[in-house]
Scaffold this active site. Sequence first.
Site, PDB file in Angstrom:
ATOM      1  N   LYS A  86       0.835  -1.211   0.000  1.00 14.17           N
ATOM      2  CA  LYS A  86       0.000   0.000   0.000  1.00 14.17           C
ATOM      3  C   LYS A  86       0.871   1.262   0.000  1.00 14.17           C
ATOM      4  O   LYS A  86       0.648   2.179  -0.777  1.00 14.17           O
ATOM      5  CB  LYS A  86      -0.923   0.018   1.238  1.00 14.17           C
ATOM      6  N   ARG A 104      -9.858   0.886   8.463  1.00 14.05           N
ATOM      7  CA  ARG A 104      -9.434  -0.475   8.806  1.00 14.05           C
ATOM      8  C   ARG A 104     -10.508  -1.236   9.547  1.00 14.05           C
ATOM      9  O   ARG A 104     -10.308  -2.398   9.875  1.00 14.05           O
ATOM     10  CB  ARG A 104      -8.209  -0.383   9.714  1.00 14.05           C
ATOM     11  N   ARG A 122      12.046  -5.863   5.210  1.00 10.12           N
ATOM     12  CA  ARG A 122      11.901  -4.419   4.959  1.00 10.12           C
ATOM     13  C   ARG A 122      12.763  -3.588   5.907  1.00 10.12           C
ATOM     14  O   ARG A 122      12.889  -3.899   7.086  1.00 10.12           O
ATOM     15  CB  ARG A 122      10.434  -4.022   5.158  1.00 10.12           C
ATOM     16  N   ARG A 179      11.163  -1.693  11.287  1.00 12.30           N
ATOM     17  CA  ARG A 179      10.040  -1.249  12.112  1.00 12.30           C
ATOM     18  C   ARG A 179       9.865  -2.197  13.295  1.00 12.30           C
ATOM     19  O   ARG A 179      10.064  -3.397  13.159  1.00 12.30           O
ATOM     20  CB  ARG A 179       8.759  -1.228  11.265  1.00 12.30           C
ATOM     21  N   ARG A 222      -0.712  -9.101  13.168  1.00 12.97           N
ATOM     22  CA  ARG A 222      -1.286  -8.073  12.272  1.00 12.97           C
ATOM     23  C   ARG A 222      -2.134  -8.728  11.182  1.00 12.97           C
ATOM     24  O   ARG A 222      -3.171  -8.193  10.786  1.00 12.97           O
ATOM     25  CB  ARG A 222      -0.156  -7.236  11.645  1.00 12.97           C
TER      26      ARG A 222
HETATM   27  P1  AP5 Z   1       4.847  -1.613   1.841  1.00 12.53           P
HETATM   28  O1  AP5 Z   1       4.556  -0.785   0.652  1.00 12.53           O
HETATM   29  O2  AP5 Z   1       5.469  -0.968   3.034  1.00 12.53           O
HETATM   30  O3  AP5 Z   1       3.522  -2.399   2.271  1.00 12.53           O
HETATM   31  P2  AP5 Z   1       2.304  -1.881   3.119  1.00 12.53           P
HETATM   32  O4  AP5 Z   1       1.092  -2.573   2.604  1.00 12.53           O
HETATM   33  O5  AP5 Z   1       2.257  -0.381   3.180  1.00 12.53           O
HETATM   34  O6  AP5 Z   1       2.714  -2.516   4.517  1.00 12.53           O
HETATM   35  P3  AP5 Z   1       2.615  -1.923   5.986  1.00 12.53           P
HETATM   36  O7  AP5 Z   1       3.366  -2.881   6.868  1.00 12.53           O
HETATM   37  O8  AP5 Z   1       3.058  -0.497   6.045  1.00 12.53           O
HETATM   38  O9  AP5 Z   1       1.093  -2.040   6.225  1.00 12.53           O
HETATM   39  P4  AP5 Z   1       0.364  -2.057   7.551  1.00 12.53           P
HETATM   40  O10 AP5 Z   1      -1.034  -1.935   7.093  1.00 12.53           O
HETATM   41  O11 AP5 Z   1       0.655  -3.225   8.428  1.00 12.53           O
HETATM   42  O12 AP5 Z   1       1.031  -0.857   8.344  1.00 12.53           O
HETATM   43  P5  AP5 Z   1       0.536   0.613   8.729  1.00 12.53           P
HETATM   44  O13 AP5 Z   1       1.727   1.471   8.735  1.00 12.53           O
HETATM   45  O14 AP5 Z   1      -0.653   1.028   7.944  1.00 12.53           O
HETATM   46  O15 AP5 Z   1       5.749  -2.844   1.362  1.00 12.53           O
HETATM   47  C1  AP5 Z   1       6.277  -3.764   2.306  1.00 12.53           C
HETATM   48  C2  AP5 Z   1       7.668  -4.253   1.865  1.00 12.53           C
HETATM   49  O16 AP5 Z   1       7.535  -4.990   0.650  1.00 12.53           O
HETATM   50  C3  AP5 Z   1       8.694  -3.134   1.577  1.00 12.53           C
HETATM   51  O17 AP5 Z   1       9.963  -3.571   1.942  1.00 12.53           O
HETATM   52  C4  AP5 Z   1       8.618  -2.964   0.052  1.00 12.53           C
HETATM   53  O18 AP5 Z   1       9.838  -2.492  -0.470  1.00 12.53           O
HETATM   54  C5  AP5 Z   1       8.326  -4.404  -0.394  1.00 12.53           C
HETATM   55  N1  AP5 Z   1       7.508  -4.454  -1.591  1.00 12.53           N
HETATM   56  C6  AP5 Z   1       6.450  -3.652  -1.932  1.00 12.53           C
HETATM   57  N2  AP5 Z   1       5.944  -4.047  -3.114  1.00 12.53           N
HETATM   58  C7  AP5 Z   1       6.676  -5.123  -3.520  1.00 12.53           C
HETATM   59  C8  AP5 Z   1       6.637  -5.971  -4.659  1.00 12.53           C
HETATM   60  N3  AP5 Z   1       5.731  -5.809  -5.624  1.00 12.53           N
HETATM   61  N4  AP5 Z   1       7.531  -6.987  -4.737  1.00 12.53           N
HETATM   62  C9  AP5 Z   1       8.460  -7.171  -3.764  1.00 12.53           C
HETATM   63  N5  AP5 Z   1       8.563  -6.385  -2.655  1.00 12.53           N
HETATM   64  C10 AP5 Z   1       7.678  -5.381  -2.538  1.00 12.53           C
HETATM   65  O19 AP5 Z   1       0.014   0.389  10.228  1.00 12.53           O
HETATM   66  C11 AP5 Z   1       0.890   0.063  11.278  1.00 12.53           C
HETATM   67  C12 AP5 Z   1       0.124   0.076  12.588  1.00 12.53           C
HETATM   68  O20 AP5 Z   1      -0.429   1.396  12.834  1.00 12.53           O
HETATM   69  C13 AP5 Z   1      -1.091  -0.853  12.656  1.00 12.53           C
HETATM   70  O21 AP5 Z   1      -0.721  -2.175  13.013  1.00 12.53           O
HETATM   71  C14 AP5 Z   1      -1.935  -0.162  13.734  1.00 12.53           C
HETATM   72  O22 AP5 Z   1      -1.444  -0.411  15.021  1.00 12.53           O
HETATM   73  C15 AP5 Z   1      -1.721   1.317  13.427  1.00 12.53           C
HETATM   74  N6  AP5 Z   1      -2.708   1.863  12.483  1.00 12.53           N
HETATM   75  C16 AP5 Z   1      -2.465   2.389  11.261  1.00 12.53           C
HETATM   76  N7  AP5 Z   1      -3.601   2.786  10.669  1.00 12.53           N
HETATM   77  C17 AP5 Z   1      -4.595   2.501  11.541  1.00 12.53           C
HETATM   78  C18 AP5 Z   1      -6.013   2.647  11.481  1.00 12.53           C
HETATM   79  N8  AP5 Z   1      -6.633   3.162  10.405  1.00 12.53           N
HETATM   80  N9  AP5 Z   1      -6.726   2.237  12.555  1.00 12.53           N
HETATM   81  C19 AP5 Z   1      -6.140   1.729  13.640  1.00 12.53           C
HETATM   82  N10 AP5 Z   1      -4.809   1.552  13.756  1.00 12.53           N
HETATM   83  C20 AP5 Z   1      -4.040   1.926  12.704  1.00 12.53           C
END
Ligand code: AP5
Length: 213
Positions: A13, A88, A127, A160, A171
């Site tokens: 994402k 979410r 990552r 992270r 997660r």
């Molecule tokens: P990346 O692009 O970082 O993937 P992502 O889907 O953004 O993964 P996240 O871990 O950031 O998602 P998340 O939903 O768990 O975390 P968030 O920060 O929202 O890619 C991942 C890796 O893969 C990278 O190394 C990249 O280079 C690689 N990659 C990408 N595309 C690729 C490809 N095609 N091929 C190979 N490699 C590839 O949330 C974190 C925490 O915050 C949550 O757990 C929660 O506690 C809190 N939080 C955030 N939003 C909310 C909400 N709305 N409500 C409640 N709590 C929330």
Amino acid sequence: MRLILLGPPGAGKGTQAKLLKEKFKIPQISTGDILRNAVKNNTALGVQADSFMAAGQLVPDDVVIGLIKERIKRDDCDPGFILDGFPRTIVQADKLSETLEAMNLALDRVVDLEVDPEEVINRLTGRSTCSECGGMFHEESRKPKVAHVCDCCGGALAQRQDDNKATILKRLDVYQESTAPLKEFYKKQGNLGTVSAKGSVEEIFSRICELVT
Ligand code: AP5
């Protein structure tokens, strides 16, 4: 253009939102990034969010809903926005619909990025992220030129705190239980589009562009 990127942790994402932001000149709004910054700066929001994030749990709905309501009303969102990591839960999605309706706005597309759990674990355990500019790297698919140093700004790369296997599995459970039901929610609204998130970053980006333009 107003977009939501849905998908499990590690679906890409953040990676795709950055590319969409450049192409469509609209802001990427990542609740994860906003919360991580708050934790880093030890603000009241960060103190509230820290333990939930470290445990792989969702931060309470009212906290993130308040953040998003304030953020999408800013002027830079007039041409549109990309929501990355929000909503979410069904409660968050309902509140977003209410807020947009009150602003006389509508969503254009909800893009669901599909990827299997094995790929997620590989992407997230490998990552590293720049502590300065948020640039993202991967030990196999996007290695930095110099180990532990960001190619873009020279900042230090770090893993992270929630990218360890046990927390990733938590997660994924939380995603299945609380976030996956949003697919049905947006399908009923008629704006869900599904994209395979397997393949290269560029391939996935072109699939998304095809869907949203
Ligand atoms: P990346 O692009 O970082 O993937 P992502 O889907 O953004 O993964 P996240 O871990 O950031 O998602 P998340 O939903 O768990 O975390 P968030 O920060 O929202 O890619 C991942 C890796 O893969 C990278 O190394 C990249 O280079 C690689 N990659 C990408 N595309 C690729 C490809 N095609 N091929 C190979 N490699 C590839 O949330 C974190 C925490 O915050 C949550 O757990 C929660 O506690 C809190 N939080 C955030 N939003 C909310 C909400 N709305 N409500 C409640 N709590 C929330």
